[in-house]
Design a protein around this motif. Structure first.
Motif, mmCIF file in Angstrom:
data_model
loop_
_atom_site.group_PDB
_atom_site.id
_atom_site.type_symbol
_atom_site.label_atom_id
_atom_site.label_comp_id
_atom_site.label_asym_id
_atom_site.label_seq_id
_atom_site.Cartn_x
_atom_site.Cartn_y
_atom_site.Cartn_z
ATOM 1 N N VAL A 149 1.691 13.674 14.394
ATOM 2 C CA VAL A 149 0.943 14.774 15.004
ATOM 3 C C VAL A 149 -0.079 15.335 14.034
ATOM 4 C CG1 VAL A 149 1.126 17.110 15.915
ATOM 5 C CG2 VAL A 149 2.789 15.385 16.609
ATOM 6 N N VAL A 150 0.345 15.597 12.794
ATOM 7 C CA VAL A 150 -0.565 16.161 11.792
ATOM 8 C C VAL A 150 -1.722 15.205 11.518
ATOM 9 C CG1 VAL A 150 -0.780 16.889 9.392
ATOM 10 C CG2 VAL A 150 1.202 17.602 10.733
ATOM 11 N N ALA A 151 -1.384 13.919 11.356
ATOM 12 C CA ALA A 151 -2.430 12.930 11.084
ATOM 13 C C ALA A 151 -3.412 12.854 12.241
ATOM 14 C CB ALA A 151 -1.813 11.568 10.818
ATOM 15 N N GLY A 152 -2.900 12.906 13.477
ATOM 16 C CA GLY A 152 -3.785 12.870 14.639
ATOM 17 C C GLY A 152 -4.702 14.069 14.701
ATOM 18 N N VAL A 153 -4.166 15.267 14.452
ATOM 19 C CA VAL A 153 -4.976 16.490 14.470
ATOM 20 C C VAL A 153 -6.048 16.449 13.379
ATOM 21 C CG1 VAL A 153 -4.927 18.969 14.081
ATOM 22 C CG2 VAL A 153 -3.179 17.908 15.511
ATOM 23 N N VAL A 154 -5.657 16.023 12.179
ATOM 24 C CA VAL A 154 -6.618 15.958 11.072
ATOM 25 C C VAL A 154 -7.718 14.947 11.385
ATOM 26 C CG1 VAL A 154 -6.905 15.286 8.660
ATOM 27 C CG2 VAL A 154 -4.967 16.719 9.330
ATOM 28 N N TYR A 155 -7.338 13.821 11.955
ATOM 29 C CA TYR A 155 -8.303 12.778 12.269
ATOM 30 C C TYR A 155 -9.296 13.253 13.321
ATOM 31 C CZ TYR A 155 -10.077 8.088 13.275
ATOM 32 O OH TYR A 155 -10.886 7.002 13.445
ATOM 33 N N VAL A 156 -8.769 13.892 14.373
ATOM 34 C CA VAL A 156 -9.635 14.411 15.424
ATOM 35 C C VAL A 156 -10.552 15.499 14.878
ATOM 36 C CG1 VAL A 156 -9.665 15.731 17.576
ATOM 37 C CG2 VAL A 156 -8.070 13.827 17.316
ATOM 38 N N ALA A 157 -10.000 16.397 14.041
ATOM 39 C CA ALA A 157 -10.819 17.457 13.439
ATOM 40 C C ALA A 157 -11.943 16.859 12.599
ATOM 41 C CB ALA A 157 -9.952 18.372 12.586
#
Length: 200
Positions: A149-157
């Motif tokens: 989840v964290v990696a996905g949010v950071v990537y999208v950001a």
């Protein structure tokens, strides 16, 4: 008033001594404002027909104003003070239509329909999130889920920030290009019109 005269009329027709830094800040502000308007139009596409004229008309209007307004700007300080805001408004309209036309040309070249852009961006982000999730699939359990989840949010950001910065820089380049062309044209026209150098 002097600030906006310097920004819109340009260095040839305005009494713009000492306002070069103001023009740089105005370019950044204009690019940011253009970015906000573009995002707003993309998020609320039903209002696009109010603010976006058909492509040929926006280009034609922008070009006509580009070549015609300097004749009025050359006489700007001789005009009645109540008429001067109309000239500045004309320059705002010119920049808006030329920026719009150039932006539409770029969208067409990269095969992007503005109305479809939000959906395409969302699909792109979803695809990237799925890629990250598959990459981290080997991590199991609660820790693996949190990391995914964290990696996905950071990537999208990161993607969103990259797109915004790229769009902002592109807007700066478009506005700067129009300003440079305006200065070149005004300089050549000044040699013909030979307006008085003393402003009042």
């Amino acid at each position: 008033m002097e600030y906006w005269e310097s920004i819109l009329l340009g260095p040839v027709w305005s009494d713009a001594s000492g306002l070069k830094r103001g023009r740089r800040s105005a370019t950044l502000f204009s690019a940011f404002a253009w970015l906000i308007v573009t995002v707003a139009l993309l998020l609320v596409p039903q209002y696009q027909h109010f603010l976006i004229p058909p492509s040929p008309y926006s280009l034609i209007l922008g070009i006509v104003l580009f070549f015609a307004l300097p004749f009025a700007a050359a006489q700007y300080y001789r005009l009645h003070i109540l008429l001067r805001p109309l000239i500045l408004l004309g320059y705002l309209l010119m920049f808006y239509n030329l920026c719009l036309s150039i932006s539409q040309s770029i969208w067409r070249r990269i095969d992007v329909v503005p109305v479809e852009l939000p959906e395409r961006i969302l699909d792109f982000i979803n695809a990237r999130v799925e890629t990250v999730a598959l990459y981290l699939k080997s991590l199991e359990g609660f820790t693996g889920s949190i990391i995914s989840v964290v990696a996905g949010v950071v990537y999208v950001a990161f993607i969103i920030i990259f797109i915004v910065v790229l769009a902002f820089l592109l807007a700066c380049l478009i506005i700067r290009f129009i300003s440079v062309m305006q200065k070149i044209y005004d300089s050549q026209l000044q040699k013909i019109l030979r307006p008085k150098e003393e402003f009042y």
